[in-house]
Write a protein that holds these residues in place. Structure first.
Motif, PDB file in Angstrom:
ATOM      1  N   LYS A  36       0.849  -1.205   0.000  1.00  0.00           N
ATOM      2  CA  LYS A  36       0.000   0.000   0.000  1.00  0.00           C
ATOM      3  C   LYS A  36       0.882   1.252   0.000  1.00  0.00           C
ATOM      4  N   LYS A  37       1.958   1.179   0.751  1.00  0.00           N
ATOM      5  CA  LYS A  37       2.884   2.320   0.802  1.00  0.00           C
ATOM      6  C   LYS A  37       3.553   2.513  -0.571  1.00  0.00           C
ATOM      7  N   GLN A  38       3.902   1.393  -1.220  1.00  0.00           N
ATOM      8  CA  GLN A  38       4.528   1.480  -2.550  1.00  0.00           C
ATOM      9  C   GLN A  38       3.570   2.114  -3.558  1.00  0.00           C
ATOM     10  N   ALA A  39       2.305   1.679  -3.495  1.00  0.00           N
ATOM     11  CA  ALA A  39       1.299   2.215  -4.428  1.00  0.00           C
ATOM     12  C   ALA A  39       1.112   3.716  -4.190  1.00  0.00           C
ATOM     13  N   ALA A  40       1.091   4.109  -2.922  1.00  0.00           N
ATOM     14  CA  ALA A  40       0.918   5.531  -2.583  1.00  0.00           C
ATOM     15  C   ALA A  40       2.097   6.338  -3.131  1.00  0.00           C
ATOM     16  N   ASP A  41       3.306   5.824  -2.958  1.00  0.00           N
ATOM     17  CA  ASP A  41       4.507   6.516  -3.469  1.00  0.00           C
ATOM     18  C   ASP A  41       4.431   6.691  -4.991  1.00  0.00           C
ATOM     19  N   LEU A  42       3.882   5.676  -5.660  1.00  0.00           N
ATOM     20  CA  LEU A  42       3.795   5.709  -7.129  1.00  0.00           C
ATOM     21  C   LEU A  42       2.523   6.411  -7.607  1.00  0.00           C
ATOM     22  N   GLU A  43       1.692   6.824  -6.647  1.00  0.00           N
ATOM     23  CA  GLU A  43       0.396   7.446  -6.960  1.00  0.00           C
ATOM     24  C   GLU A  43      -0.431   6.555  -7.890  1.00  0.00           C
ATOM     25  N   LEU A  44      -0.468   5.276  -7.546  1.00  0.00           N
ATOM     26  CA  LEU A  44      -1.254   4.312  -8.327  1.00  0.00           C
ATOM     27  C   LEU A  44      -2.322   3.698  -7.428  1.00  0.00           C
ATOM     28  N   PRO A  45      -3.511   3.426  -7.994  1.00  0.00           N
ATOM     29  CA  PRO A  45      -4.565   2.801  -7.197  1.00  0.00           C
ATOM     30  C   PRO A  45      -4.214   1.356  -6.821  1.00  0.00           C
ATOM     31  N   ILE A  46      -4.704   0.934  -5.675  1.00  0.00           N
ATOM     32  CA  ILE A  46      -4.427  -0.427  -5.201  1.00  0.00           C
ATOM     33  C   ILE A  46      -5.729  -1.047  -4.706  1.00  0.00           C
ATOM     34  N   ASN A  47      -5.909  -2.319  -5.006  1.00  0.00           N
ATOM     35  CA  ASN A  47      -7.056  -3.072  -4.493  1.00  0.00           C
ATOM     36  C   ASN A  47      -6.551  -4.332  -3.819  1.00  0.00           C
ATOM     37  N   VAL A  48      -7.234  -4.720  -2.764  1.00  0.00           N
ATOM     38  CA  VAL A  48      -6.901  -5.990  -2.118  1.00  0.00           C
ATOM     39  C   VAL A  48      -8.129  -6.888  -2.204  1.00  0.00           C
ATOM     40  N   TYR A  49      -7.952  -8.058  -2.792  1.00  0.00           N
ATOM     41  CA  TYR A  49      -9.042  -9.023  -2.951  1.00  0.00           C
ATOM     42  C   TYR A  49      -8.786 -10.220  -2.039  1.00  0.00           C
ATOM     43  N   TYR A  50      -9.875 -10.888  -1.678  1.00  0.00           N
ATOM     44  CA  TYR A  50      -9.761 -12.087  -0.842  1.00  0.00           C
ATOM     45  C   TYR A  50     -10.540 -13.215  -1.524  1.00  0.00           C
ATOM     46  N   PRO A  51      -9.977 -13.819  -2.560  1.00  0.00           N
ATOM     47  CA  PRO A  51     -10.749 -14.812  -3.318  1.00  0.00           C
ATOM     48  C   PRO A  51     -11.012 -16.113  -2.560  1.00  0.00           C
ATOM     49  N   SER A  52     -10.265 -16.368  -1.491  1.00  0.00           N
ATOM     50  CA  SER A  52     -10.496 -17.612  -0.737  1.00  0.00           C
ATOM     51  C   SER A  52     -10.821 -17.314   0.717  1.00  0.00           C
ATOM     52  N   LEU A  53      -9.842 -16.848   1.473  1.00  0.00           N
ATOM     53  CA  LEU A  53     -10.000 -16.603   2.913  1.00  0.00           C
ATOM     54  C   LEU A  53      -9.529 -15.195   3.256  1.00  0.00           C
ATOM     55  N   PRO A  54     -10.025 -14.626   4.370  1.00  0.00           N
ATOM     56  CA  PRO A  54      -9.587 -13.277   4.779  1.00  0.00           C
ATOM     57  C   PRO A  54      -8.096 -13.200   5.101  1.00  0.00           C
ATOM     58  N   THR A  55      -7.463 -14.355   5.283  1.00  0.00           N
ATOM     59  CA  THR A  55      -6.022 -14.378   5.585  1.00  0.00           C
ATOM     60  C   THR A  55      -5.165 -14.538   4.325  1.00  0.00           C
ATOM     61  N   LYS A  56      -5.813 -14.593   3.159  1.00  0.00           N
ATOM     62  CA  LYS A  56      -5.085 -14.841   1.900  1.00  0.00           C
ATOM     63  C   LYS A  56      -5.327 -13.708   0.895  1.00  0.00           C
ATOM     64  N   PRO A  57      -4.717 -12.556   1.133  1.00  0.00           N
ATOM     65  CA  PRO A  57      -4.972 -11.412   0.258  1.00  0.00           C
ATOM     66  C   PRO A  57      -4.292 -11.523  -1.100  1.00  0.00           C
ATOM     67  N   VAL A  58      -4.958 -10.989  -2.107  1.00  0.00           N
ATOM     68  CA  VAL A  58      -4.354 -10.785  -3.430  1.00  0.00           C
ATOM     69  C   VAL A  58      -4.314  -9.267  -3.638  1.00  0.00           C
ATOM     70  N   VAL A  59      -3.104  -8.723  -3.789  1.00  0.00           N
ATOM     71  CA  VAL A  59      -2.932  -7.280  -3.889  1.00  0.00           C
ATOM     72  C   VAL A  59      -2.736  -6.909  -5.361  1.00  0.00           C
ATOM     73  N   VAL A  60      -3.480  -5.916  -5.824  1.00  0.00           N
ATOM     74  CA  VAL A  60      -3.379  -5.511  -7.229  1.00  0.00           C
ATOM     75  C   VAL A  60      -3.149  -3.999  -7.307  1.00  0.00           C
TER      76      VAL A  60
END
Ligand code: ZN
Length: 399
Positions: A36-60
């Motif tokens: 999230k910090k990297q995305a903020a530095d690059l001024e790019l949007p970020i989404n976090v998905y949880y396609p299986s469990l809340p403990t298994k994030p997919v960051v885009v």
């Protein structure tokens, strides 16, 4: 102090390496916060998905292109790393120590936090140079690749969130090479893990009963080991072949029995098989079932893994993304080998979803240390990789 100590990209990379996202039971929170910090530095949007469990994030992290309606490109990496034996390391595995030669020691230095950070460094530089690209890029960070990706990429590619990304092409990990030649991977073998549950006549250990589990196991072992030997010879006799081109067969588990003087009614033997891309799956399965029948039957096949035949990624003029990728490689005058990957990566799920994927980790002249002690990458190799991605990413994204 080494010459690279103050390089900002090296600092960012080492910060990521210091997050101990190591199996088992990984807490991915720190990875997500870092990204999230990297995305903020690059001024790019970020989404976090949880396609299986809340403990298994997919960051885009997304960089929108000028023609966002076109199929997008994903730059994928996995956040997880395999366990360590710290006592075998000369540097603590999560300190990201850098020595005088610029060797950065950490679990994940090669597999594959390097690639995940190189994508971002290349994009930072492209943005700073006011480069605009045609297609949208999604830089994806997935969990659990090292334990099969079943709660990561495998489910993510089947989700509506993934479909909305409208992905047309993917870049993911390859392997380091000890020589000057970079390795590029366009396919993977299919993993089959077959547990033979062998039943037979039980009885007293002093007799010579017919149809016992031992006899059946011997027959199956002979057939499987003969196949192994044939493939081994085929590999040795043709220097154009690599391990990814042949079928590998290994006995990995064997158990059963109750008491030394009792012939047991059941024995189990498990084989790890990686089917070469040329093997007909149905024919192979029929052959194995025929062997079981030949020795009297009573053998149940339990497939712990049975991967389907996955389409190969085309490396010819029919794949515009490949054309772009290859042109960048040629412009950079890189020596490359185009190969079948020996193991399994998340690219198989992407290819299975009908999306072409290339595996590439820009690390030549580097000892192959993934999953090994003292895994490292040299700072200049890492920085060279960023330069390579600065050519490859625009070439692919503008395809
Ligand atoms: Zn990996």
């Amino acid at each position: 102090m080494s010459a690279w100590e103050n390089n900002e990209e090296i600092q960012r990379f080492r910060e990521y390496l210091r997050i101990p996202s190591v199996h088992p039971d990984i807490d991915y929170t720190s990875c997500v916060e870092f990204l999230k910090k990297q995305a903020a530095d690059l001024e790019l949007p970020i989404n976090v998905y949880y396609p299986s469990l809340p403990t298994k994030p997919v960051v885009v992290i997304t960089w929108i292109g000028q023609q966002p309606e076109l199929p997008s490109v994903i730059l994928n990496s996995h956040m997880d790393v395999v366990p360590v034996f710290p006592e075998k390391w000369t540097h603590p595995p999560f300190s990201a120590d850098m020595d005088e030669e610029g060797r950065i020691f950490a679990r994940g230095a090669q597999d594959m936090k390097c690639v995940g950070m190189q994508y971002l460094a290349a994009i930072r530089s492209l943005k700073a140079n006011k480069v605009t690209l045609k297609r949208t890029i999604h830089i994806t960070y997935v969990p659990d690749e090292e334990i099969g990706g079943h709660l990561g990429m495998e489910v993510f590619v089947k989700s509506d969130d993934f479909k909305k990304l409208n992905v047309g092409f993917s870049l993911d990990e390859g392997l380091a090479s000890v020589d000057d030649i970079y390795r590029i991977y366009y396919a993977e073998r299919s993993i089959w893990q077959i547990n033979f549950k062998i039943s037979g006549n039980a009885g007293h250990g002093s007799l010579l009963l017919k149809n016992t589990v031992g006899e059946k196991l011997q027959y199956i072992l002979n057939k499987m080991m003969t196949l192994r030997e044939q493939e081994s010879k085929r590999l040795e006799s043709d220097s154009s072949l690599t391990i990814g081109d042949v079928t590998t067969v290994n006995l990995t588990k064997i158990h059963g029995g109750v008491q030394s003087n009792v012939i047991p009614p059941l024995l189990e033997a498990c084989f790890d098989i990686r089917l070469a891309i040329t093997v007909d799956h149905k024919e192979f399965e029929n052959q194995v079932r025929k062997w079981c029948a030949e020795i009297g039957g009573g053998i149940e096949l339990e497939f712990e893994q049975k991967e389907p035949k996955v389409p190969l990624t085309k490396t010819d003029a029919t794949n515009p993304f490949w054309i772009g990728f290859k042109k960048a490689i040629d412009d950079l005058k890189l020596n490359v080998n185009i190969l079948v990957f020996p193991g399994g990566t998340d690219s198989r799920y992407v290819r299975e979803a009908g999306i072409p994927a290339i595996g590439f980790s820009p690390m030549n002249n580097t000892p192959v240390l993934l999953h090994d002690h003292d895994e490292f990458i040299k700072a200049d190799t890492y920085l060279r990789g960023i330069e390579i991605y600065k050519k490859i990413i625009p070439a692919v994204v503008n395809a």
